[in-house]
Design a protein around this motif. Structure first.
Motif, PDB file in Angstrom:
ATOM      1  N   SER A  20       0.691  -1.263   0.451  1.00 58.53           N
ATOM      2  CA  SER A  20      -0.025  -0.248  -0.408  1.00 58.53           C
ATOM      3  C   SER A  20       0.601   1.314  -0.118  1.00 58.53           C
ATOM      4  O   SER A  20       0.462   2.229  -0.381  1.00 58.53           O
ATOM      5  CB  SER A  20      -1.430  -0.304   1.434  1.00 58.53           C
ATOM      6  OG  SER A  20      -1.628   1.249   1.293  1.00 58.53           O
ATOM      7  N   ARG A  21       1.624   1.670   0.905  1.00 60.37           N
ATOM      8  CA  ARG A  21       2.837   2.649   0.649  1.00 60.37           C
ATOM      9  C   ARG A  21       3.803   2.596  -0.454  1.00 60.37           C
ATOM     10  O   ARG A  21       3.694   3.934  -1.033  1.00 60.37           O
ATOM     11  CB  ARG A  21       3.981   2.386   1.999  1.00 60.37           C
ATOM     12  CG  ARG A  21       3.438   2.490   3.270  1.00 60.37           C
ATOM     13  CD  ARG A  21       4.348   2.331   4.232  1.00 60.37           C
ATOM     14  NE  ARG A  21       4.507   1.770   4.801  1.00 60.37           N
ATOM     15  CZ  ARG A  21       4.544   0.340   6.054  1.00 60.37           C
ATOM     16  NH1 ARG A  21       2.745   0.508   6.154  1.00 60.37           N
ATOM     17  NH2 ARG A  21       4.794  -0.884   6.187  1.00 60.37           N
ATOM     18  N   LEU A  22       3.542   1.681  -0.895  1.00 60.90           N
ATOM     19  CA  LEU A  22       5.431   2.305  -2.223  1.00 60.90           C
ATOM     20  C   LEU A  22       3.553   2.311  -3.005  1.00 60.90           C
ATOM     21  O   LEU A  22       4.152   2.857  -3.711  1.00 60.90           O
ATOM     22  CB  LEU A  22       5.444   0.632  -3.152  1.00 60.90           C
ATOM     23  CG  LEU A  22       6.380  -0.259  -2.413  1.00 60.90           C
ATOM     24  CD1 LEU A  22       6.693  -1.425  -2.132  1.00 60.90           C
ATOM     25  CD2 LEU A  22       7.525   0.587  -2.429  1.00 60.90           C
ATOM     26  N   GLU A  23       2.459   1.596  -3.386  1.00 59.02           N
ATOM     27  CA  GLU A  23       1.022   1.906  -4.421  1.00 59.02           C
ATOM     28  C   GLU A  23       1.140   3.771  -4.177  1.00 59.02           C
ATOM     29  O   GLU A  23       0.506   4.682  -5.454  1.00 59.02           O
ATOM     30  CB  GLU A  23       0.202   1.336  -4.153  1.00 59.02           C
ATOM     31  CG  GLU A  23      -0.824   1.736  -4.701  1.00 59.02           C
ATOM     32  CD  GLU A  23      -2.234   0.521  -4.874  1.00 59.02           C
ATOM     33  OE1 GLU A  23      -3.035   0.761  -5.694  1.00 59.02           O
ATOM     34  OE2 GLU A  23      -2.541   0.640  -3.901  1.00 59.02           O
ATOM     35  N   LEU A  24       1.041   4.072  -3.309  1.00 55.62           N
ATOM     36  CA  LEU A  24       0.295   5.662  -2.452  1.00 55.62           C
ATOM     37  C   LEU A  24       2.137   6.163  -3.159  1.00 55.62           C
ATOM     38  O   LEU A  24       1.426   8.195  -2.603  1.00 55.62           O
ATOM     39  CB  LEU A  24      -0.138   5.599  -1.352  1.00 55.62           C
ATOM     40  CG  LEU A  24      -1.444   4.638  -1.375  1.00 55.62           C
ATOM     41  CD1 LEU A  24      -1.853   4.987   0.800  1.00 55.62           C
ATOM     42  CD2 LEU A  24      -2.381   5.188  -2.320  1.00 55.62           C
ATOM     43  N   GLY A  25       2.712   5.753  -3.100  1.00 55.02           N
ATOM     44  CA  GLY A  25       4.200   6.247  -3.157  1.00 55.02           C
ATOM     45  C   GLY A  25       5.095   6.987  -2.029  1.00 55.02           C
ATOM     46  O   GLY A  25       5.102   8.097  -1.824  1.00 55.02           O
ATOM     47  N   LYS A  26       4.670   6.451  -1.086  1.00 53.32           N
ATOM     48  CA  LYS A  26       5.182   7.231   0.193  1.00 53.32           C
ATOM     49  C   LYS A  26       6.032   6.576   0.630  1.00 53.32           C
ATOM     50  O   LYS A  26       7.343   6.928   1.126  1.00 53.32           O
ATOM     51  CB  LYS A  26       3.581   6.439   1.191  1.00 53.32           C
ATOM     52  CG  LYS A  26       2.543   7.579   1.458  1.00 53.32           C
ATOM     53  CD  LYS A  26       1.606   6.849   2.073  1.00 53.32           C
ATOM     54  CE  LYS A  26       0.514   7.577   2.286  1.00 53.32           C
ATOM     55  NZ  LYS A  26      -0.339   7.504   3.987  1.00 53.32           N
TER      56      LYS A  26
END
Length: 101
Positions: A20-26
């Motif tokens: 999720s963090r990867l997907e959101l660019g975080k």
């Protein structure tokens, strides 16, 4: 590709919150993580790496990074704290450290 994070997690072995963090660019992904995700999606990974950067180009990128951090309200001190947090967890921070020095 129509997959849920749960399905991608099952395919890759990467925890859903991390995906999720990867997907959101975080967070930035390691090359090994990108390879795992690409493989799970049936994609071929092709990279072109620049090997030569001028000092001016590196300094300009460092300035841009500093400005982006500032725009998000993140001070250099807070960035250093974040690096320490990553180091304690065994995350490679060599690139970020070079950019901060």
């Amino acid at each position: 590709m129509g997959l849920t994070l749960a399905q991608l997690s099952d395919l890759t072995g990467i925890a859903q919150p991390n995906l999720s963090r990867l997907e959101l660019g975080k967070v930035d992904a390691r090359l090994s993580t990108i390879e795992v995700v690409a493989g799970a999606l049936g994609l071929e990974l092709s990279l072109s790496l620049r090997t030569n950067s001028s000092l001016d180009a590196v300094q300009a990128r460092m300035q841009q990074g500093s400005e982006r951090l500032g725009a998000r309200g993140i001070t250099n001190r807070e960035a250093a704290k974040r690096l320490e947090w990553k180091r304690r967890r065994g995350i490679d921070t060599s690139t970020e450290e070079n950019l901060l020095t």
